[in-house]
Design a protein around this motif. Structure first.
Motif, mmCIF file in Angstrom:
data_model
loop_
_atom_site.group_PDB
_atom_site.id
_atom_site.type_symbol
_atom_site.label_atom_id
_atom_site.label_comp_id
_atom_site.label_asym_id
_atom_site.label_seq_id
_atom_site.Cartn_x
_atom_site.Cartn_y
_atom_site.Cartn_z
ATOM 1 N N LEU A 1 0.811 -1.223 0.000
ATOM 2 C CA LEU A 1 0.000 0.000 0.000
ATOM 3 C C LEU A 1 0.842 1.270 0.000
ATOM 4 O O LEU A 1 0.326 2.363 -0.253
ATOM 5 C CB LEU A 1 -0.949 0.001 1.206
ATOM 6 N N VAL A 2 2.138 1.143 0.290
ATOM 7 C CA VAL A 2 2.978 2.338 0.442
ATOM 8 C C VAL A 2 3.007 3.205 -0.818
ATOM 9 O O VAL A 2 2.821 4.424 -0.735
ATOM 10 C CB VAL A 2 4.400 1.952 0.909
ATOM 11 N N PRO A 3 3.230 2.653 -2.026
ATOM 12 C CA PRO A 3 3.315 3.521 -3.215
ATOM 13 C C PRO A 3 2.054 4.348 -3.470
ATOM 14 O O PRO A 3 2.148 5.547 -3.761
ATOM 15 C CB PRO A 3 3.575 2.529 -4.358
ATOM 16 N N VAL A 4 0.875 3.744 -3.373
ATOM 17 C CA VAL A 4 -0.351 4.487 -3.660
ATOM 18 C C VAL A 4 -0.646 5.519 -2.565
ATOM 19 O O VAL A 4 -1.180 6.596 -2.826
ATOM 20 C CB VAL A 4 -1.547 3.535 -3.881
ATOM 21 N N LEU A 5 -0.252 5.207 -1.329
ATOM 22 C CA LEU A 5 -0.430 6.188 -0.251
ATOM 23 C C LEU A 5 0.542 7.351 -0.399
ATOM 24 O O LEU A 5 0.207 8.501 -0.091
ATOM 25 C CB LEU A 5 -0.252 5.501 1.113
ATOM 26 N N LYS A 6 1.743 7.074 -0.906
ATOM 27 C CA LYS A 6 2.694 8.155 -1.205
ATOM 28 C C LYS A 6 2.129 9.056 -2.306
ATOM 29 O O LYS A 6 2.241 10.294 -2.244
ATOM 30 C CB LYS A 6 4.034 7.560 -1.652
ATOM 31 N N GLU A 7 1.493 8.440 -3.292
ATOM 32 C CA GLU A 7 0.839 9.212 -4.357
ATOM 33 C C GLU A 7 -0.229 10.140 -3.761
ATOM 34 O O GLU A 7 -0.343 11.306 -4.147
ATOM 35 C CB GLU A 7 0.201 8.252 -5.365
ATOM 36 N N ALA A 8 -0.983 9.619 -2.806
ATOM 37 C CA ALA A 8 -2.019 10.421 -2.151
ATOM 38 C C ALA A 8 -1.403 11.606 -1.408
ATOM 39 O O ALA A 8 -1.861 12.750 -1.530
ATOM 40 C CB ALA A 8 -2.823 9.553 -1.189
ATOM 41 N N ALA A 9 -0.350 11.327 -0.639
ATOM 42 C CA ALA A 9 0.307 12.397 0.125
ATOM 43 C C ALA A 9 0.895 13.460 -0.803
ATOM 44 O O ALA A 9 0.849 14.653 -0.509
ATOM 45 C CB ALA A 9 1.385 11.805 1.028
ATOM 46 N N ASP A 10 1.444 13.017 -1.933
ATOM 47 C CA ASP A 10 2.019 13.954 -2.895
ATOM 48 C C ASP A 10 0.955 14.891 -3.476
ATOM 49 O O ASP A 10 1.277 15.979 -3.961
ATOM 50 C CB ASP A 10 2.712 13.197 -4.032
ATOM 51 N N LYS A 11 -0.295 14.454 -3.414
ATOM 52 C CA LYS A 11 -1.403 15.281 -3.897
ATOM 53 C C LYS A 11 -2.017 16.131 -2.781
ATOM 54 O O LYS A 11 -3.061 16.750 -2.965
ATOM 55 C CB LYS A 11 -2.470 14.398 -4.537
ATOM 56 N N GLY A 12 -1.365 16.117 -1.608
ATOM 57 C CA GLY A 12 -1.820 16.962 -0.510
ATOM 58 C C GLY A 12 -2.797 16.309 0.439
ATOM 59 O O GLY A 12 -3.332 16.966 1.339
ATOM 60 N N VAL A 13 -3.031 15.012 0.273
ATOM 61 C CA VAL A 13 -3.923 14.279 1.169
ATOM 62 C C VAL A 13 -3.147 13.859 2.420
ATOM 63 O O VAL A 13 -2.053 13.302 2.317
ATOM 64 C CB VAL A 13 -4.502 13.026 0.471
ATOM 65 N N ILE A 14 -3.700 14.117 3.588
ATOM 66 C CA ILE A 14 -3.078 13.666 4.831
ATOM 67 C C ILE A 14 -3.340 12.166 4.990
ATOM 68 O O ILE A 14 -4.484 11.706 4.908
ATOM 69 C CB ILE A 14 -3.656 14.419 6.048
ATOM 70 N N VAL A 15 -2.276 11.390 5.210
ATOM 71 C CA VAL A 15 -2.390 9.931 5.349
ATOM 72 C C VAL A 15 -2.036 9.532 6.777
ATOM 73 O O VAL A 15 -0.975 9.903 7.289
ATOM 74 C CB VAL A 15 -1.466 9.201 4.352
ATOM 75 N N VAL A 16 -2.937 8.770 7.409
ATOM 76 C CA VAL A 16 -2.727 8.268 8.769
ATOM 77 C C VAL A 16 -2.922 6.754 8.752
ATOM 78 O O VAL A 16 -3.869 6.244 8.155
ATOM 79 C CB VAL A 16 -3.697 8.929 9.769
ATOM 80 N N ASN A 17 -2.039 6.038 9.408
ATOM 81 C CA ASN A 17 -2.000 4.579 9.434
ATOM 82 C C ASN A 17 -2.535 4.068 10.775
ATOM 83 O O ASN A 17 -2.075 4.498 11.826
ATOM 84 C CB ASN A 17 -0.544 4.161 9.216
ATOM 85 N N ILE A 18 -3.514 3.158 10.732
ATOM 86 C CA ILE A 18 -4.026 2.527 11.952
ATOM 87 C C ILE A 18 -3.953 1.007 11.825
ATOM 88 O O ILE A 18 -3.779 0.469 10.735
ATOM 89 C CB ILE A 18 -5.488 2.956 12.261
ATOM 90 N N ASP A 19 -4.081 0.327 12.948
ATOM 91 C CA ASP A 19 -4.202 -1.134 13.061
ATOM 92 C C ASP A 19 -2.933 -1.887 12.664
ATOM 93 O O ASP A 19 -2.291 -2.503 13.503
ATOM 94 C CB ASP A 19 -5.400 -1.640 12.253
ATOM 95 N N ASN A 20 -2.589 -1.870 11.382
ATOM 96 C CA ASN A 20 -1.439 -2.621 10.888
ATOM 97 C C ASN A 20 -0.394 -1.635 10.367
ATOM 98 O O ASN A 20 -0.640 -0.917 9.407
ATOM 99 C CB ASN A 20 -1.871 -3.578 9.766
ATOM 100 N N LYS A 21 0.765 -1.599 11.014
ATOM 101 C CA LYS A 21 1.772 -0.583 10.687
ATOM 102 C C LYS A 21 2.381 -0.815 9.307
ATOM 103 O O LYS A 21 2.728 -1.941 8.954
ATOM 104 C CB LYS A 21 2.875 -0.579 11.746
ATOM 105 N N LEU A 22 2.512 0.259 8.560
ATOM 106 C CA LEU A 22 3.213 0.198 7.283
ATOM 107 C C LEU A 22 4.692 -0.112 7.517
ATOM 108 O O LEU A 22 5.262 0.244 8.545
ATOM 109 C CB LEU A 22 3.061 1.530 6.536
#
Length: 316
Positions: free
Chosen positions: A106-127
């Motif tokens: 999931l890391v690459p697509v979440l990085k894409e989200a953050a690069d677009k200004g979306v705040i990303v927070v991880n719960i339950d299962n650590k990246l």
């Protein structure tokens, strides 16, 4: 077609695509930040409880944010979860709070989200830390210390064992950080009492797979004294396997999560103990972390890497 009409058509088409993957539920607050909660399988009571807790929180703070809640159909459908993240980018959410099905994928697509200004927070299962470092990516993990929680349950079990006793561990999806950490916590506890771990096998977080895996362990090791299960779904399967093997009361079972289905088994001794990481609050902690970042106009790199939450032992 006018611009607003095109936007509405895109929104409708995108929502339909998401519905093909998972149930999508949205609670609206006009003009407020839009937060996407993306969980693992909603067939797992733990994640259903997580979603319910988030929905209650949003209702109590209805003017503060809009919640879009999603979940995949089974614990291992990483591709579907990646599609949900992509869909939330189409929806132009302000934050994503995610319990990732896989710690690395999931890391690459979440990085894409953050690069677009979306705040990303991880719960339950650590990246995965190495995967995050490779991308130069900081994602706050808001959740319990899984190793510590599993050791609590394992230590309680250890009081019923003696040195040399054989035990088996039912692990969740082996590529996930929380599965690995819970296994490590169980192993810490068993090492402390001198018990012998005869096998660590994946039950994929699921009751049926847990049952199959536990049954195989019981056949291979007729003198097995205990089964340590990385979540309560697998513990339910293990309890059924113990009963089928005619070893009720002879093979001890511990779990993790404290779902409602495990409580009657704690009461009558079929399950010795579990760990409660407060499912209803986990998503809320993540959502509040995201909302605070948005309110304070912080960027992803400004966020602290860990916000530890509570985990406690639950027994009869």
């Amino acid at each position: 077609m006018t611009r607003p009409t095109r936007r509405l058509a895109l929104h409708t088409l995108a929502a339909g695509a998401a519905l093909a993957i998972i149930p999508l539920q949205s609670a609206h607050a006009a003009g407020a930040p839009r937060v996407a909660l993306i969980m693992k399988s909603l067939a797992n009571e733990f994640f259903q409880t997580m979603q319910d807790g988030a929905k209650v929180h949003q209702k109590e703070h209805s003017a503060d944010y809009t919640l879009i809640a999603n979940g995949i159909k089974d614990e291992t459908d990483t591709a579907a979860q990646i599609k949900i993240v992509q869909q939330m980018l189409v929806e132009k959410v302000d934050a994503i709070v995610i319990a990732p099905a896989d710690s690395k994928a999931l890391v690459p697509v979440l990085k894409e989200a953050a690069d677009k200004g979306v705040i990303v927070v991880n719960i339950d299962n650590k990246l995965d830390d190495a995967a995050l470092k490779e991308k130069g990516f900081v994602v706050p993990f808001v959740g319990p210390d899984n190793r510590k929680g599993a050791k609590l349950a394992g230590d309680f079990l250890g009081k019923q064992l003696k040195s040399g006793d054989k035990v088996g561990i039912l692990e969740g999806v082996s590529t996930t950080f929380n599965a690995q950490q819970r296994t490590a916590g169980f192993q810490d506890a068993m090492k402390a009492v001198g018990a012998t771990v005869v096998g660590v096998q994946s039950g994929q977080w699921e009751m049926d797979k847990g049952n199959t895996t536990a049954s195989a362990m019981l056949r291979e090791h007729p003198d097995l004294k205990a089964l340590l299960c990385g979540n309560d779904n697998m513990a339910l399967g293990a309890v059924a396997a113990v009963k089928t093997a005619g070893k009720a009361g002879k093979v001890l079972v511990v779990g993790y999560d404290n779902i409602s289905a495990i409580k009657p088994m704690l009461a009558d001794g079929r399950v010795l103990a579990t760990a409660d990481q407060f499912a209803a609050k986990q998503a809320v902690f993540g959502i509040e972390t995201a909302l605070k970042a948005i309110k304070e106009k912080k960027t992803q790199k400004d966020l602290q890497p860990v916000v530890e939450t509570q985990v406690v032992l639950v027994k009869k």
